[in-house]
Design a protein around this motif. Structure first.
Motif, PDB file in Angstrom:
ATOM      1  N   UNK A   1       0.823  -1.216   0.000  1.00  0.00           N
ATOM      2  CA  UNK A   1       0.000   0.000   0.000  1.00  0.00           C
ATOM      3  C   UNK A   1       0.859   1.270   0.000  1.00  0.00           C
ATOM      4  N   UNK A   2       0.371   2.298  -0.686  1.00  0.00           N
ATOM      5  CA  UNK A   2       1.122   3.556  -0.740  1.00  0.00           C
ATOM      6  C   UNK A   2       1.212   4.236   0.624  1.00  0.00           C
ATOM      7  N   UNK A   3       0.369   3.824   1.565  1.00  0.00           N
ATOM      8  CA  UNK A   3       0.474   4.395   2.909  1.00  0.00           C
ATOM      9  C   UNK A   3       1.788   3.991   3.584  1.00  0.00           C
ATOM     10  N   UNK A   4       2.472   2.987   3.025  1.00  0.00           N
ATOM     11  CA  UNK A   4       3.763   2.563   3.570  1.00  0.00           C
ATOM     12  C   UNK A   4       4.902   3.469   3.105  1.00  0.00           C
ATOM     13  N   UNK A   5       4.600   4.452   2.255  1.00  0.00           N
ATOM     14  CA  UNK A   5       5.642   5.297   1.684  1.00  0.00           C
ATOM     15  C   UNK A   5       6.461   6.004   2.759  1.00  0.00           C
ATOM     16  N   UNK A   6       5.789   6.494   3.797  1.00  0.00           N
ATOM     17  CA  UNK A   6       6.511   7.216   4.846  1.00  0.00           C
ATOM     18  C   UNK A   6       7.515   6.303   5.546  1.00  0.00           C
ATOM     19  N   UNK A   7       7.125   5.056   5.775  1.00  0.00           N
ATOM     20  CA  UNK A   7       8.035   4.094   6.411  1.00  0.00           C
ATOM     21  C   UNK A   7       9.271   3.879   5.550  1.00  0.00           C
ATOM     22  N   UNK A   8       9.077   3.629   4.263  1.00  0.00           N
ATOM     23  CA  UNK A   8      10.210   3.400   3.374  1.00  0.00           C
ATOM     24  C   UNK A   8      11.094   4.642   3.280  1.00  0.00           C
ATOM     25  N   UNK A   9      10.476   5.809   3.251  1.00  0.00           N
ATOM     26  CA  UNK A   9      11.251   7.048   3.169  1.00  0.00           C
ATOM     27  C   UNK A   9      12.155   7.209   4.391  1.00  0.00           C
ATOM     28  N   UNK A  10      11.627   6.904   5.567  1.00  0.00           N
ATOM     29  CA  UNK A  10      12.405   7.052   6.798  1.00  0.00           C
ATOM     30  C   UNK A  10      13.597   6.099   6.827  1.00  0.00           C
ATOM     31  N   UNK A  11      13.365   4.841   6.497  1.00  0.00           N
ATOM     32  CA  UNK A  11      14.466   3.877   6.581  1.00  0.00           C
ATOM     33  C   UNK A  11      15.495   4.120   5.478  1.00  0.00           C
ATOM     34  N   UNK A  12      15.031   4.547   4.304  1.00  0.00           N
ATOM     35  CA  UNK A  12      15.976   4.826   3.222  1.00  0.00           C
ATOM     36  C   UNK A  12      16.857   6.021   3.562  1.00  0.00           C
ATOM     37  N   UNK A  13      16.263   7.068   4.139  1.00  0.00           N
ATOM     38  CA  UNK A  13      17.040   8.254   4.502  1.00  0.00           C
ATOM     39  C   UNK A  13      18.074   7.929   5.571  1.00  0.00           C
ATOM     40  N   UNK A  14      17.679   7.152   6.578  1.00  0.00           N
ATOM     41  CA  UNK A  14      18.615   6.784   7.645  1.00  0.00           C
ATOM     42  C   UNK A  14      19.737   5.902   7.107  1.00  0.00           C
TER      43      UNK A  14
END
Length: 403
Positions: free
Chosen positions: A157-170
């Motif tokens: 789901x696209x609602x998971x975008x924030x999760x992926x963004x956080x882990x990718x940035x870290x």
């Protein structure tokens, strides 16, 4: 070895770069003019296309980021080992195995099915700013794209975008070499491994029309020689490696076109130029402007002696401006044709396995944006991140008319 030149003999650009601001692809070419090799702090800089290609194809040169992470003080050895298993940092036979798994699933035809979703992501973002006629392109148009697309590609789901963004940035922050980024990167690694591991198990029981299903099928086609942990490694590497690069490259593309409104209007009139424009943006102004290597043994590079452990910077920005390969290399030309591939996505064994996805995302984004926005111009000062192998705008104020 009978080499007559050593790193200490090379021209240093330390002083010239100390106060340099703005994108590296703007000021580096002039500093390197007339120099085949340079010294930048403790690193040797390779500037010419043929030399860069030779280094990236030579197994005597190891992954420089891998060496940097391992040398960080007080870092958990288990974390180092886990990060080294990433496709971005892996070496030798295991790196070859991971690429063999990834490449069939990452062929261009496999991403054609996702192009409508990529276009939808971009159209949705344009809808939010269309009436305003101005925006910060980094925040409003570029940053959300790759993570939203990753959700489509992975079938989540696209609602998971924030999760992926956080882990990718870290995770990508660790590549700066700053030890202070380690705790967040360690936590991010735990989160993404757990999430993707669970997703793989679900896809094994219920296949879908997504990249994870493709990779599982590729692993099974190998007759069990590829493990599920290696499938997970490819997926997490794609998320981490394809996030910062794609959003920054899209922002760089918009900056280049906002400085050249006539080229933007030409792209609007001739959308068939978009794929070529993507290649020219990545050649002229690559976000991954350098690749870090390190010598695994004493190496002689045409008269230059590089002792074992020498950090080497393969400057793709400069290779892409080599006039012996690209005529009039400092000119931005969206109709440029060349018989030589640029190095904006690496080379050979170190070419970016996610480049197919990146090219598709950039092409769909520029197609939608050039169709819907006219009169694209800068609306203030573009601020840039500091150069650290990946660079792009921090803020990019644009003005436009939505059509």
């Amino acid at each position: 070895m009978s080499a007559s030149i050593r790193p200490a003999d090379l021209h240093s650009i330390d002083e010239e770069t100390a106060d340099s601001t703005g994108p590296a692809w703007r000021w580096l070419p002039e500093l390197a003019r007339g120099h085949r090799f340079l010294r930048w702090h403790s690193s040797v800089v390779v500037t010419r296309y043929a030399d860069c290609r030779a280094v990236l194809s030579d197994r005597r040169f190891g992954n420089g980021l891998r060496a940097e992470i391992g040398a960080m003080p007080d870092i958990d050895p288990q974390f180092v080992e886990r990060r080294r298993r990433s496709l971005l940092l892996e070496e030798g036979e295991r790196h070859t195995r991971l690429r063999r798994l990834a490449i069939p699933a990452l062929r261009p035809r496999n991403f054609e099915r996702f192009r409508p979703a990529m276009a939808q992501v971009m159209n949705d973002l344009v809808d939010r700013v269309a009436r305003r006629g101005r925006c910060d392109a980094v925040v409003d148009l570029c940053n959300p794209v790759p993570i939203s697309v990753i959700c489509w590609v992975l079938g989540v789901p696209r609602r998971e975008a924030e999760f992926f963004a956080e882990v990718a940035e870290a995770s990508t922050a660790l590549f700066s070499g700053d030890p202070g980024t380690v705790p967040a990167a360690m936590a991010a690694t735990e989160k993404i491994d757990s999430y993707i591991g669970d997703l793989i198990e679900r896809r094994r029981g219920k296949p879908g029309q997504d990249l994870i299903t493709d990779l599982i099928a590729a692993a099974e086609a190998e007759g069990g020689s590829v493990t599920i942990s290696e499938v997970m490694t490819v997926i997490t590497s794609l998320i981490v490696g394809g996030t910062d690069t794609t959003r920054n490259q899209l922002a760089i593309a918009l900056h280049c076109f906002a400085e050249r409104p006539e080229d933007w209007e030409r792209l609007r009139r001739q959308p068939e130029l978009v794929p070529n424009a993507v290649e020219e943006v990545v050649r002229y102004a690559p976000t991954a402007y350098a690749m870090k290597r390190v010598t695994n043994e004493d190496v002689e590079l045409d008269g230059l002696l590089l002792p074992e452990g020498t950090p080497v910077i393969v400057m793709s920005t400069l290779a892409n401006r080599d006039g012996s390969v690209f005529p009039d290399p400092d000119r931005f030309d969206i109709e440029r044709t060349s018989g030589h591939p640029h190095m904006g996505f690496g080379w050979g064994l170190r070419s970016c396995v996610g480049s197919v996805l990146a090219r598709a995302e950039l092409s769909e984004a520029l197609t939608v944006l050039s169709r819907r926005l006219t009169g694209l111009t800068l609306d203030g000062e573009t601020l840039w991140s500091r150069p650290d192998t990946i660079q792009g705008p921090v803020t990019l104020p644009l003005r436009f008319t939505a059509v």
